[in-house]
Write an enzyme that holds these catalytic residues in place. Structure first.
Site, PDB file in Angstrom:
ATOM      1  N   LYS A  99     -14.407 -12.204  38.975  1.00 11.74           N
ATOM      2  CA  LYS A  99     -14.763 -11.425  40.342  1.00 11.74           C
ATOM      3  C   LYS A  99     -15.311 -12.269  41.486  1.00 11.74           C
ATOM      4  O   LYS A  99     -15.335 -12.253  42.485  1.00 11.74           O
ATOM      5  CB  LYS A  99     -15.621 -10.349  39.897  1.00 11.74           C
ATOM      6  CG  LYS A  99     -14.951  -9.237  39.176  1.00 11.74           C
ATOM      7  CD  LYS A  99     -13.874  -8.472  39.908  1.00 11.74           C
ATOM      8  CE  LYS A  99     -13.412  -7.180  39.307  1.00 11.74           C
ATOM      9  NZ  LYS A  99     -12.513  -6.570  39.990  1.00 11.74           N
ATOM     10  N   GLU A 121     -18.169  -1.740  46.208  1.00 12.16           N
ATOM     11  CA  GLU A 121     -18.100  -0.591  44.932  1.00 12.16           C
ATOM     12  C   GLU A 121     -17.819  -1.085  43.870  1.00 12.16           C
ATOM     13  O   GLU A 121     -17.671  -2.205  43.855  1.00 12.16           O
ATOM     14  CB  GLU A 121     -16.707   0.432  45.427  1.00 12.16           C
ATOM     15  CG  GLU A 121     -15.521  -0.192  44.851  1.00 12.16           C
ATOM     16  CD  GLU A 121     -15.099  -1.567  45.420  1.00 12.16           C
ATOM     17  OE1 GLU A 121     -15.282  -1.838  46.640  1.00 12.16           O
ATOM     18  OE2 GLU A 121     -14.204  -2.510  44.921  1.00 12.16           O
ATOM     19  N   SER A 388     -10.332 -12.906  31.591  1.00 15.81           N
ATOM     20  CA  SER A 388     -10.950 -12.663  33.032  1.00 15.81           C
ATOM     21  C   SER A 388     -12.359 -12.443  32.932  1.00 15.81           C
ATOM     22  O   SER A 388     -13.079 -12.629  33.922  1.00 15.81           O
ATOM     23  CB  SER A 388     -10.284 -11.469  33.717  1.00 15.81           C
ATOM     24  OG  SER A 388     -10.327 -10.257  32.886  1.00 15.81           O
TER      25      SER A 388
END
Lengths: 406, 272
Positions: A99, A121, A388
């Site tokens: 991220k 969010e 990830s």
């Protein structure tokens, strides 16, 4: 015309209005149109400026710790008895997931645009933590919208965001999960559009978000390409990544789209099984519609209401998916499949025990499918799984499911 | 000419400002919505904006979100909303009905199927909050062929070139959003609204109505003085939220619930 014929020799996209075939576009209220158009214009200019990318790459190297390794999972490979399995270690990034590749890039955009306040969010809290992190790094005010249900499920990440100085706002509307957090962030943005930058965490939302988030995540695939050539002297035979909104997957896949010999698999959250309806797999079992600024595959009922989703992993618990994935599905370039909660938990344990790597539950979906796929491939073939994120955040969830109290 | 255009032309000729209440179809239930629509007409509504319930109303504030949740708790659909219009049209041929909502329910029904059903039910206009003109080609064309107006919003953030483009696509009336934010927020900046409306006037003869932040007689009169009419949504939906969830509302409750529309009517008529 078959969809493979539509796939031109050199894949491009989106068009100037943000369309990937029939998907994508800009579907937001009028108050936000000027803001997204301004963002598109700024990004269009900065993305052609080498100095912008130099600054971004400096941050990735010195703050995030890139490049992340491409790791050969030897014991897992032996256990599957097929292709060599490599893990792209995004879990080793600062903040523990892919991220941050995106939030670093968007925070730089916010800085260039003179915005003093960022909003985001979050579902599992990973994007919220990554946003709060870059806000602290750049001295920006940060508000993170999070569904009240998710706040209960992800207490450690909520506290992390608060430690980083972010305001975490509990969203009590709708199903009180990620989609409602996104609604609330859009409302905040419409209200504070003058001084606020909205960092969307995935390759969804109105144009230019699907494009710019993808561009920031493509560092994953570019590194894999170079690392594969160095490690085994050719491109991988297959790529596997989990798909919620789809940012880690598009980051891995996009640099390989023109390399037709590379097979690509996006793994959605199969929940209790696609046949039960309790899942979060719009590409596997949904249909096209419009939500959160773009046209894409959605989990929607026959009356057009967005359906509640289910996944063991909060980060995949979203009823939509990035519009570029919708297009790649229709083109037939990427195969979209699903892994159930049960398969995912097995993969979580298998990787932890065999390689000493605790994967995020999101990434465990990719591991689950990859182990199945590898066993059908030849030993001289190579398969890359995008790991990830790391799974420390999920240990309470796993313990709870298995009836263990910590 | 559509019913909406005729009605707006006549109002302009008579010097009457348009009063446009908004309610969510099926809030608190479909039978009550029908009774509320009749009461709104009795208290002076010229046009009714009927909200199509949608699970993710990202442009609406908390009051309308709650109204939508009440309707969704009754599983009210776009098909039910159209049926409500059809029944109203059997009783009333004068008051225009504009459906307001988000694109997904219409997209899932299919543009042609929706446009046919809307025409059949007696819908006069459609406003899709999350469908800007650039993305509207298919639906706009389907509605235009059936003489149904497509209404668009202009916001304080809308630039001049874009406003002119929106006006090219818009028919019926132009909906000016009075503030940056979501429905139900407080109106603060009267002077900038006045300036924006006068700029828009230079580009169009369309009726311009103002919505967002209008909650009572005085705010309705202040905004109506600048424009061709006003939309009142959250203030009404807030009152609807206080109604009992019963199939047959009594006359006193209906009258009290819609009193904000009656007082707005009086206040804007006194402008003359």
């Amino acid at each position: 015309m078959s969809s493979t014929e539509k796939l031109t020799e050199h894949y491009t996209g989106p068009d100037s209005k943000g369309h990937f075939g029939p998907y994508g576009g800009i579907f937001v209220g009028e108050t936000l149109i000027t803001a997204v158009e301004e963002l598109a214009a700024v990004y269009n200019k900065l993305s052609r400026d080498p100095a912008f990318w130099q600054e971004y790459e400096y941050e990735l190297k010195h703050y995030v710790g890139r490049p992340s390794p491409l790791y050969f999972a030897e014991r897992l490979t032996q256990a599957c008895g097929g292709a060599r399995i490599y893990l792209k270690r995004e879990d080793l990034n600062h903040t523990g997931a892919h991220k941050v590749n995106n939030t670093i890039g968007q925070a730089l955009l916010a800085k260039y645009m003179g915005k003093t306040r960022i909003i985001a969010e979050t579902g599992a809290g990973q994007h919220g933590v990554a946003s709060a992190t870059v806000a602290a790094r750049l001295g920006l005010e940060c508000y993170v919208y999070m569904g009240a249900e998710d706040i209960k499920r992800q207490a450690p990440n909520v506290y992390r965001m608060k430690l980083l100085g972010a305001h975490v706002v509990a969203v009590e509307s709708g199903s009180r999960t990620l989609k409602d957090a996104m609604n609330e962030a859009l409302r905040d943005w419409a209200t504070n559009v003058d001084n606020t930058y909205y960092i969307i965490g995935t390759v969804a939302g109105p144009h230019p978000y699907p494009q710019l988030v993808r561009d920031f995540q493509c560092v994953i695939g570019r590194e894999v390409k170079a690392q594969a050539l160095e490690e085994f002297g050719k491109l991988p035979d297959a790529l596997v990544a989990c798909v919620g909104g789809g940012s880690n997957a598009i980051g891995l896949f996009h640099p390989f789209i023109d390399d037709r010999e590379v097979a690509m698999y996006g793994v959605e959250a199969g929940g209790h099984g696609l046949e039960t309806g309790e899942h979060a797999a719009p590409l596997s079992a949904g249909k096209p519609g419009v939500l959160h600024g773009n046209r894409t595959y959605l989990m929607t009922d026959e009356g057009g209401q967005i359906q509640d989703t289910h996944s063991v992993s909060a980060g995949l618990d979203y009823p939509g998916v990035g519009p570029e994935h919708a297009w790649l599905k229709d083109l037939g370039r990427v195969h979209y499949v699903a892994a159930t909660d049960e398969e995912t938990l097995q993969a979580f344990h298998q990787l932890t025990r065999m390689e000493g790597i605790i994967p995020a539950l999101e990434s465990s979906h990719a591991v689950a499918y990859a182990t199945r796929l590898a066993s059908t491939m030849k030993p001289e073939q190579n398969l890359v799984v995008n790991l990830s994120g790391r799974g420390d955040k999920d240990i309470e969830t796993v313990a709870r499911i298995e009836g263990i109290s910590l | 000419m559509s019913r909406l255009q005729e009605l707006a032309n006549k109002a302009r000729g008579d010097g009457r400002k348009l009063l446009i209440p908004y309610l969510v179809a099926g809030d608190p239930n479909l039978a009550s919505s029908a009774q509320l629509m009749d009461e709104l007409v009795a208290q002076g509504a010229d046009i009714i904006e009927l909200g199509i319930p949608f699970s993710d109303p990202a442009s609406d504030g908390p009051v309308i979100q709650l109204g939508v949740e009440r309707a969704l708790a009754k599983k009210v659909t776009l098909a039910n909303t159209l049926q409500l219009v059809r029944q109203f049209r059997a009783r009333n041929q004068e008051t225009a009905i504009v459906l307001m909502g988000y694109l997904n329910p219409i997209e899932i029904m299919g543009y042609e199927v929706f446009a046919d059903a809307a025409q059949d039910a007696g819908v006069d206009g459609v406003l899709v909050v999350d469908m800007p003109p650039t993305e509207s080609a298919g639906l706009h064309e389907a509605l235009r062929k059936r003489d149904i107006d497509t209404i668009y919003l202009v916001a304080p953030t809308t630039g001049e070139a874009r406003a002119r483009d929106i006006i090219q696509h818009c028919s019926g009336y132009l909906y000016y959003v009075s503030l940056k934010g979501v429905t139900g927020a407080a109106l603060t900046d009267h002077d900038s609204v006045a300036a924006s409306i006068s700029r828009l006037r230079a580009y169009t003869d369309l009726p311009i109505v103002i919505g967002f932040g209008i909650k009572d007689g005085p705010s309705a009169a202040a905004m109506a003085a600048l424009s061709d009419g006003v939309i009142i949504g959250s203030a009404l939906v807030n009152e609807i939220g206080k109604l009992a969830d019963t199939e047959q509302q009594d006359a006193a409750s209906l009258s009290q619930c819609c009193a904000v529309i009656g007082s707005a009517r009086k206040a804007i008529d006194n402008l003359k």
